[in-house]
Design a protein around this motif. Structure first.
Motif, PDB file in Angstrom:
ATOM      1  N   GLU A 128      -1.184  -7.456 -11.620  1.00  0.00           N
ATOM      2  CA  GLU A 128       0.102  -7.898 -12.164  1.00  0.00           C
ATOM      3  C   GLU A 128       0.637  -9.118 -11.421  1.00  0.00           C
ATOM      4  N   ASN A 155       3.017   3.769 -11.088  1.00  0.00           N
ATOM      5  CA  ASN A 155       3.542   4.532 -12.213  1.00  0.00           C
ATOM      6  C   ASN A 155       5.008   4.206 -12.451  1.00  0.00           C
ATOM      7  N   THR A 156       5.311   2.921 -12.538  1.00  0.00           N
ATOM      8  CA  THR A 156       6.683   2.551 -12.829  1.00  0.00           C
ATOM      9  C   THR A 156       6.871   2.455 -14.334  1.00  0.00           C
ATOM     10  N   ARG A 157       8.047   2.785 -14.814  1.00  0.00           N
ATOM     11  CA  ARG A 157       8.333   2.689 -16.247  1.00  0.00           C
ATOM     12  C   ARG A 157       8.761   1.275 -16.598  1.00  0.00           C
ATOM     13  N   PRO A 158       8.662   0.794 -17.793  1.00  0.00           N
ATOM     14  CA  PRO A 158       8.224   1.559 -18.952  1.00  0.00           C
ATOM     15  C   PRO A 158       6.713   1.643 -19.084  1.00  0.00           C
ATOM     16  N   ARG A 159       5.970   0.896 -18.246  1.00  0.00           N
ATOM     17  CA  ARG A 159       4.506   0.952 -18.347  1.00  0.00           C
ATOM     18  C   ARG A 159       3.950   0.913 -16.949  1.00  0.00           C
ATOM     19  N   VAL A 204       1.416  -0.489 -14.156  1.00  0.00           N
ATOM     20  CA  VAL A 204       0.799  -1.783 -13.915  1.00  0.00           C
ATOM     21  C   VAL A 204      -0.224  -1.638 -12.811  1.00  0.00           C
ATOM     22  N   ARG A 238       3.356  -6.275  -1.209  1.00  0.00           N
ATOM     23  CA  ARG A 238       4.665  -5.703  -1.540  1.00  0.00           C
ATOM     24  C   ARG A 238       5.152  -4.772  -0.442  1.00  0.00           C
ATOM     25  N   GLU A 239       4.227  -4.010   0.124  1.00  0.00           N
ATOM     26  CA  GLU A 239       4.629  -3.100   1.193  1.00  0.00           C
ATOM     27  C   GLU A 239       5.181  -3.867   2.379  1.00  0.00           C
ATOM     28  N   TRP A 242       6.635  -6.698   2.351  1.00  0.00           N
ATOM     29  CA  TRP A 242       7.978  -7.198   2.022  1.00  0.00           C
ATOM     30  C   TRP A 242       9.025  -6.113   2.171  1.00  0.00           C
ATOM     31  N   LYS A 243       8.668  -4.909   1.763  1.00  0.00           N
ATOM     32  CA  LYS A 243       9.652  -3.836   1.847  1.00  0.00           C
ATOM     33  C   LYS A 243       9.885  -3.425   3.285  1.00  0.00           C
ATOM     34  N   TRP A 290      12.724  -8.296   1.761  1.00  0.00           N
ATOM     35  CA  TRP A 290      13.442  -8.163   0.485  1.00  0.00           C
ATOM     36  C   TRP A 290      14.936  -8.366   0.683  1.00  0.00           C
ATOM     37  N   PRO A 349       9.479 -12.858  -4.447  1.00  0.00           N
ATOM     38  CA  PRO A 349       8.970 -12.412  -3.147  1.00  0.00           C
ATOM     39  C   PRO A 349       7.462 -12.450  -3.052  1.00  0.00           C
TER      40      PRO A 349
END
Lengths: 589, 224
Positions: free
Chosen positions: A89, A104-108, A110, A120-121, A123-124, A129, A186
Motif C-alpha cells: 500500500e 485488518n483495517t476497515r473498510p478493506r 491492505v 509505520r511502527e 513512526w508510531k 507521528w 509520514p
C-alpha cells in the motif's frame, strides 16, 4: 534514580528571567529539578529510537528483488508460475504473500511489505507521528563516556550535566520549529531517504550492543531530514559545545540565511505604512483645490481691485460630494471684520467660476508695503456653520503700482486662532477697562478715514472735510456700528473747537461728506493739533469709541505729511486717508 | 519529591506517551496522579510548584475488528502535573505543547473550578499541539457526596458540548481513576494509528463505543 540537584542549565537560565520576578530561588530549584528528571527520560528515549531506526536500516539492506517481476524482499519469481503477487500500500511494489503483512483495517484490508510495516511502527513508537518528524538529534560522542557513569546512582559525575545541557536547549526551540513545518505524509518521503542512507552505509549488521556504530547511523539518518536536523545542528554548533562538522557548518549557514529573510519580511509592513502616510498627505493637499484671481493696485484712487475668477478641484464638503463655495477676503493685520469682502455663493459645484471684482478703498502706499491679503474659500451651509475649505495669502508689496497681476495658487489648510476682537463683545465700562489694560500693547486698527484739509486765506479759516470712513470695527451685536465723527482743534478753544458729523446707521463704511471750519490765523495753525475720533452711537448708553487719529506737527507718517502739506499749500484742498487706532481716549460725552 | 522506581529506568517499552493534567489549584491533580501511579492517597494538600511529572509502565492491548485479542504493547506513561495557580501560568502552558493528551480536572465540591473549565479549554486550544487535542474531563472528589456542588448532569452537558468523555473520580477511594486515564490513552493511541495510516486514505477506524466514535470525527480536523 538520583534526586541530586543539577546545576543551572541553558534552558533554566532562559526561563529564569521570564519567571524570576514571581518565583523564589527555592521554587526555581524545584522546577529545574523536574526539568532535569525529564531530560534524563528524554535521553533514554533517544537511545531507544536510535535502536528502532537501526533495525529498520538493517531490514532495508536485505532487499533482494526489484519489486516488479520478483518479490521485493525475497526475490522469488512472481506471476503465473510463482507465488501470487500483492502490492504494498505504501511503496507500491510487488511482493509475495509470505513477505507481506496484511492489516485488518476497515473498510478493506491492505497489504504492506515488511519494510513499510516496520516503517509505520517506527513512526508510531518514536513519537514522529506527534512531532511531525523525528525532532531530536542524537549525538554519538558523549554517550560512550557518560553512559556507564550515568547508571551509578550514588555518584554525581560531571558528564551527566554535559549530557543534560546537550539535550536541554534542543527541547526549548522545539515549539518554534514545529509550526512552520507543513504536515507531510509520514511514510512517502522517508523510504527514499532511508534507502539512500542504507546504501551509503557499509559494514556488518550492528547488534544492539554495538553502541558507537548505532549512534553513527542514527546521526546519518537524521541528517537526511534537513529541516529539523539543520535547526538542531545549527543550535548545537552555535552553543560551541561540540566542534562544528562540515555538515554542521552547512546547516549553520542555512540557519543564518533564514534569519535575514524573516527580518526582511518583518520590515515590509512598516515600509508600506510609510508609503500610505505619504500618499495620504499628498491626497489631502491636492484635494483642497486651487484658486485663480487677479490683483490690481490703483494708486490714484488708493484702491485694490481683487478679481476672483474661479477655483478648481475644491474639496467636497457636502454629503452629495459637492460644495457651495464662496470666497472671503481679509487684509492682515487688522480687524478682520472691518476688512472683510465676500463673493456670491455658487451652488453644488467643486469648480466654481465667480468672475467677481471686490474692491478695497483707502489703501495707501504704506499699506501696500505692510499688508497681506488673505483669500479664504468656504462652503456655505444653509442650516449649519459655514465650513472652511482652504486659503491662500498674498503679500501686497509684491504688487507693482497700477499693474494687474494674475495668480493661480493651490489652497492651503491654515487654520489660525482668530484674535478675539472687541466687536460685539465689550461695551460700556467693560470697553474702557479693556482699553486701559492694553496700555503698552500694540495698537489695534479700527478702520480708516478720508480727511480733506484746506486753509482759506480769503476767509482766514481752516476748512476740515470729513469725507468717509471704511472698514470700521463693528461695535454692535448685529455686526455693524452706528458711526459718527468728532473733530476738535487743540489746544482747546472752547466750545467752538468741537464739531460732530451726523450719525450713519448700521454701517461700517459710512459716507459723511461734511465740512467744518475753524477761524484761525495761518501763523497760529502750526501750533495746533486736529483731533479726529470715530464713535459708535448707542441710544441710552455711552457711545462706543471706535478709533481715532491726530493731525499736527507732532504727528507721524501720513498724518504729519498731510498737515504739513496743508500749511505749505494755502487755498489748496488736500485729501488723505488715515488709519484709525484704538488709542486710549477720554469720553467727552 | 517522589523518585521513580528503578524498573522505570530501562528503555524496554514500545511507546512513550506523555499526558498532562490541568485545572484549578486544589482540585486534586497531584493526588489523582499519585493514586494512579502508586495507588495511594495523600490527604494532605501540598501545592505543586510549577511543574512535576510521574511515570508508570502499563500494558496496552489493541482490539481487533473481529473481536479477538489484538497485540499487546508496553507503554511508558509520562504523566505531567501542573500548578493551577495563576503565577505559574506562563511556565505550565509551555509544557502543553509536548503533551499528547490532557486530563482536564475540576472539583465536584467547587462550582468555581467547574466554571473555570471553559477558561482552561481556551488555554488548551491556544497552547496545545493542535486545536482539538485529546481531552478527558474529570470531576474529582466524588466521594464527598454531602459537599457536592456540581451535578453530574451539568458536567455531562459541558462534556458533550466539547465532545469529550467525562468521568467522576475520587482520588481518595480510587474510583474511576484508572478508567479515566485508560480512556485518554485509548484516544491518543487511536489518533496515532490514524496519523500513521493517513497516506493510505483509510476511513475512520471507530470502535463501537458511542463516546469514542465522536473523537475520530473530531480528529479529522487535526492537521497531522
Amino acid at each position: 534514580m538520583t534526586d541530586a540537584v543539577m546545576g543551572t542549565k541553558g534552558v533554566h537560565v532562559q526561563s529564569g528571567p521570564c519567571l524570576g520576578a514571581e518565583l523564589t530561588d527555592e521554587e526555581k530549584e524545584i522546577i529545574n529539578n523536574v526539568i532535569a528528571r525529564a531530560e534524563k527520560m528524554e535521553a533514554m528515549e533517544q537511545e531507544r529510537i536510535g535502536r528502532l531506526v537501526n533495525r529498520l536500516d538493517n531490514m532495508k539492506k536485505t532487499v533482494c528483488g526489484d519489486g516488479v517481476s520478483r518479490c521485493l524482499l525475497c526475490g522469488e519469481q512472481l506471476g503465473g508460475a510463482g507465488d501470487r503477487a500483492v502490492v504494498c500500500e505504501d511503496c507500491k511494489k510487488n511482493m509475495c504473500t509470505k513477505c507481506g503483512v496484511q492489516t485488518n483495517t476497515r473498510p478493506r484490508s491492505v497489504w504492506l511489505c515488511k519494510i513499510c510495516s516496520e516503517q509505520r511502527e517506527v513512526w508510531k513508537r518514536s513519537g514522529a507521528w506527534f512531532f511531525k518528524g523525528l525532532p531530536k538529534q542524537f549525538l554519538p560522542s558523549p554517550m560512550p563516556i557518560s553512559k556507564p557513569k550515568e547508571r551509578s546512582p550514588h555518584q554525581t559525575p560531571a558528564a551527566p550535566p554535559v549530557t543534560m545541557q546537550t539535550q536541554a536547549p534542543v527541547t526549548a526551540p522545539e515549539p518554534a520549529v514545529n509550526p512552520p513545518i507543513a504536515p507531510k505524509p509520514p511514510v512517502a518521503p522517508k523510504p527514499a531517504h532511508l534507502q539512500t542512507q542504507s546504501f551509503s552505509e557499509d559494514g556488518d549488521p550492528a547488534s544492539p550492543q554495538n553502541t558507537p556504530v548505532m549512534m553513527k547511523k542514527t546521526v546519518n539518518v537524521h541528517a537526511a531530514r534537513p529541516v529539523s536536523s539543520s535547526t538542531a545542528a545549527g543550535l548545537e554548533s552555535d552553543r560551541g559545545v561540540y566542534p562544528p562538522l562540515s555538515s554542521g557548518s552547512a546547516d549553520r549557514e542555512e540557519l543564518k540565511s533564514v534569519s535575514p529573510r524573516v527580518a526582511q519580511h518583518q520590515n515590509a509592513p512598516s515600509v508600506d505604512d510609510d508609503d500610505e502616510a505619504n500618499s495620504y498627505d499628498s491626497d489631502e493637499a491636492t484635494t483642497l483645490g486651487s484658486l485663480e484671481f487677479t490683483l490690481l493696485y490703483d494708486q490714484g484712487n488708493s484702491s485694490l481691485h481683487c478679481n476672483i475668477i474661479k477655483a478648481k478641484g475644491l474639496k467636497p464638503m457636502d454629503s452629495n460630494g459637492l460644495a457651495d463655495p464662496y470666497v472671503k477676503l481679509h487684509l492682515l493685520p487688522g480687524a478682520s471684520k472691518s476688512t472683510k469682502l465676500r463673493t456670491k455663493t455658487l451652488r453644488n459645484t467643486r469648480n466654481p467660476t465667480w468672475n467677481e471684482t471686490l474692491v478695497y478703498h483707502g489703501l495707501t502706499d504704506e499699506d501696500m508695503q505692510r499688508k497681506t491679503l488673505r483669500l479664504s474659500v468656504c462652503d456655505e451651509d444653509k442650516f449649519g456653520h459655514n465650513e472652511f475649505i482652504g486659503e491662500t495669502r498674498v503679500a501686497l508689496k509684491k504688487l507693482k503700482i497700477n499693474q494687474k497681476k494674475n495668480f493661480n495658487i493651490c489652497l492651503e489648510r491654515v487654520v489660525q486662532t482668530k484674535r478675539s476682537s472687541t466687536a460685539g463683545g465689550a461695551r460700556g465700562i467693560t470697553l474702557y477697562e479693556d482699553e486701559t489694560g492694553k496700555d503698552g500693547s500694540e495698537l489695534e486698527e479700527r478702520g480708516r478715514i478720508l480727511i480733506s484739509l484746506m486753509y482759506s486765506t480769503q476767509l482766514g479759516r481752516l476748512i476740515v472735510g470729513v469725507v468717509r470712513c471704511v472698514h470700521l470695527a463693528a461695535m454692535d451685536a448685529n455686526g455693524y456700528s452706528d458711526p459718527f465723527v468728532k473733530i476738535c482743534l487743540k489746544p482747546d478753544m472752547g466750545k467752538k473747537a468741537k464739531n460732530k458729523t451726523q450719525i450713519k446707521k448700521k454701517t461700517l463704511n459710512p459716507e459723511f461728506n461734511e465740512e467744518f471750519s475753524y477761524e484761525i490765523k495761518h501763523a497760529e495753525l502750526a501750533k495746533k493739533t486736529l483731533d479726529i475720533s470715530v464713535w459708535d452711537y448707542d441710544i441710552g448708553k455711552c457711545n462706543d469709541y471706535i478709533g481715532g487719529c491726530q493731525l499736527g506737527i507732532t504727528a507721524k507718517g501720513e498724518r504729519l505729511k498731510h498737515w504739513y502739506e496743508c500749511l505749505k499749500n494755502k487755498d489748496k484742498k488736500i485729501e488723505r486717508w488715515h488709519t484709525l487706532l484704538n488709542e486710549n481716549h477720554v469720553s467727552s460725552d | 519529591m517522589f523518585s521513580s522506581s528503578s524498573t522505570m529506568t530501562d528503555g524496554d517499552y514500545d511507546y512513550l506517551i506523555k499526558l498532562l493534567a490541568l485545572g484549578d489549584s486544589g482540585v486534586g491533580k497531584t493526588t489523582f496522579l499519585y493514586r494512579y501511579t502508586d495507588n495511594k492517597f495523600n490527604p494532605k494538600f501540598i501545592t505543586t510548584v510549577g511543574i512535576d511529572f510521574r511515570e508508570k509502565r502499563v500494558v496496552y492491548t489493541t482490539n481487533s475488528p473481529n473481536g479477538t485479542t489484538g497485540k499487546t504493547f508496553k507503554v511508558h506513561l509520562q504523566l505531567w502535573d501542573t500548578a493551577g495557580q495563576e503565577r505559574f501560568r506562563s511556565l505550565t502552558t509551555a509544557f502543553f505543547r509536548d503533551a499528547m493528551g490532557f486530563l482536564l480536572m475540576f472539583d465536584l465540591t467547587s462550582q468555581q473550578s467547574f466554571l473555570n473549565v471553559r477558561n482552561w479549554m481556551s488555554q488548551l486550544q491556544a497552547n496545545a499541539y493542535c486545536e482539538n487535542p485529546d481531552i478527558v474531563l474529570v470531576g474529582n472528589k466524588a466521594d464527598l457526596a454531602d459537599q457536592r456542588e456540581v451535578q453530574e448532569k451539568q458536567a455531562k452537558e459541558l462534556a458533550d458540548k466539547y465532545g469529550i468523555p467525562y468521568f467522576e473520580t475520587s482520588a481518595a477511594t480510587g474510583s474511576e481513576v484508572d478508567k479515566a486515564v485508560v480512556t485518554l490513552l485509548d484516544l491518543v493511541m487511536k489518533r496515532m494509528e490514524q496519523c500513521v495510516e493517513k497516506p493510505s486514505a483509510d476511513a475512520n477506524t471507530s470502535d463501537g463505543s458511542s463516546k469514542l466514535s465522536a473523537a475520530p470525527a473530531q480528529q479529522k480536523k487535526c492537521a497531522c
